[in-house]
Design a protein around this motif. Structure first.
Motif, mmCIF file in Angstrom:
data_model
loop_
_atom_site.group_PDB
_atom_site.id
_atom_site.type_symbol
_atom_site.label_atom_id
_atom_site.label_comp_id
_atom_site.label_asym_id
_atom_site.label_seq_id
_atom_site.Cartn_x
_atom_site.Cartn_y
_atom_site.Cartn_z
ATOM 1 N N SER A 215 -5.788 -2.056 10.422
ATOM 2 C CA SER A 215 -5.781 -0.730 11.029
ATOM 3 C C SER A 215 -7.232 -0.270 11.185
ATOM 4 C CB SER A 215 -4.995 0.257 10.157
ATOM 5 O OG SER A 215 -5.708 0.534 8.972
ATOM 6 N N ALA A 216 -7.425 0.887 11.776
ATOM 7 C CA ALA A 216 -8.770 1.431 11.936
ATOM 8 C C ALA A 216 -9.444 1.645 10.577
ATOM 9 C CB ALA A 216 -8.714 2.742 12.709
ATOM 10 N N ASP A 217 -8.635 1.829 9.517
ATOM 11 C CA ASP A 217 -9.164 2.052 8.171
ATOM 12 C C ASP A 217 -9.346 0.767 7.375
ATOM 13 O OD1 ASP A 217 -9.166 4.808 8.622
ATOM 14 O OD2 ASP A 217 -7.067 4.967 7.983
ATOM 15 N N GLY A 218 -8.941 -0.374 7.915
ATOM 16 C CA GLY A 218 -9.056 -1.645 7.210
ATOM 17 C C GLY A 218 -7.707 -2.308 7.032
ATOM 18 N N ARG A 219 -7.614 -3.145 6.045
ATOM 19 C CA ARG A 219 -6.386 -3.886 5.762
ATOM 20 C C ARG A 219 -5.315 -2.964 5.220
ATOM 21 N NH1 ARG A 219 -5.094 -7.730 0.798
ATOM 22 N NH2 ARG A 219 -5.380 -5.698 -0.134
ATOM 23 N N HIS A 220 -4.082 -3.205 5.659
ATOM 24 C CA HIS A 220 -2.942 -2.400 5.208
ATOM 25 C C HIS A 220 -1.783 -3.339 4.902
ATOM 26 C CE1 HIS A 220 -0.298 1.044 4.889
ATOM 27 N NE2 HIS A 220 0.551 0.436 5.698
ATOM 28 N N ASP B 247 0.815 -1.213 0.000
ATOM 29 C CA ASP B 247 0.000 0.000 0.000
ATOM 30 C C ASP B 247 0.849 1.263 0.000
ATOM 31 O OD1 ASP B 247 -2.421 -1.376 0.007
ATOM 32 O OD2 ASP B 247 -2.441 -1.520 2.191
#
Length: 189
Positions: free
Chosen positions: A102-107, A47
């Motif tokens: 993470s809080a935003d999704g997969r990283h 990413d």
């Protein structure tokens, strides 16, 4: 976007970073560590940019050519090059990309070595599995992109319709308009 991904597979798209291999001057798409980082990010292997350096670029080119040598051997029904097998297996044995939540999704985060390991593992999956029988090289003479033909009847001819397929169809149309149809197989009565 700096790179193209007509195959939908990281290993085959990685091989395609050297375009028009048979031309006198092929087009190198991995000309710098920055372009390698862009490939990793744009392909979805990572990413973020892994921070590639010149030694990482040299390693990437070594892996790319090893994968291509194995694919070419498979396409031409030759034995696999032992050196190429060793290179791909050595890269595949390294730790892969780390997937984190993470809080935003997969990283996906990786070092250049981890990113290359993931590409090598994708090559192992293709070349060592049932998909190896689906490998084809693009039918456009200037293109050397390899892809997996999942089409019905295995009739796909081009790496991507949006690029090579359109060029070939347009060339055939122009030839027919000039009264110069492309060669077709002889039909038996």
């Amino acid at each position: 976007m700096e790179h193209a991904f007509p195959c939908g597979n990281p290993a085959l798209d990685f091989v395609g970073t050297l375009r028009a291999r048979r031309n006198a001057e092929p087009l190198e798409k991995l000309g710098s560590p920055r372009s390698l980082d862009a490939w990793f990010r744009e392909s979805g292997v990572t990413d973020t940019d892994p921070g590639s350096r010149l030694p990482d670029l040299a390693a990437a080119l070594e892996l790319r050519e090893a994968i291509y040598a194995l694919v070419a051997a498979r396409l031409t029904h030759h034995d696999a090059d032992v050196g190429a097998l060793t290179v791909v297996n050595e890269f595949a044995a390294r730790p892969p990309v780390v997937t984190q939540l993470s809080a935003d999704g997969r990283h996906l985060e990786a070092t250049p070595a981890q990113a290359l390991s993931s590409v090598a593992r994708a090559a192992v999956e293709i070349l060592g599995g049932p998909d190896a029988d689906l490998l084809k090289e693009c039918g456009r003479p200037e293109c050397t992109q390899v892809y997996l033909d999942h089409s019905r009847g295995s009739r796909r001819e081009w790496c991507a319709m949006a690029t090579c397929g359109n060029k070939m169809k347009a060339a055939a149309y122009r030839a027919r308009r000039r009264g110069n149809p492309p060669l077709a197989p002889a039909r038996q009565a």
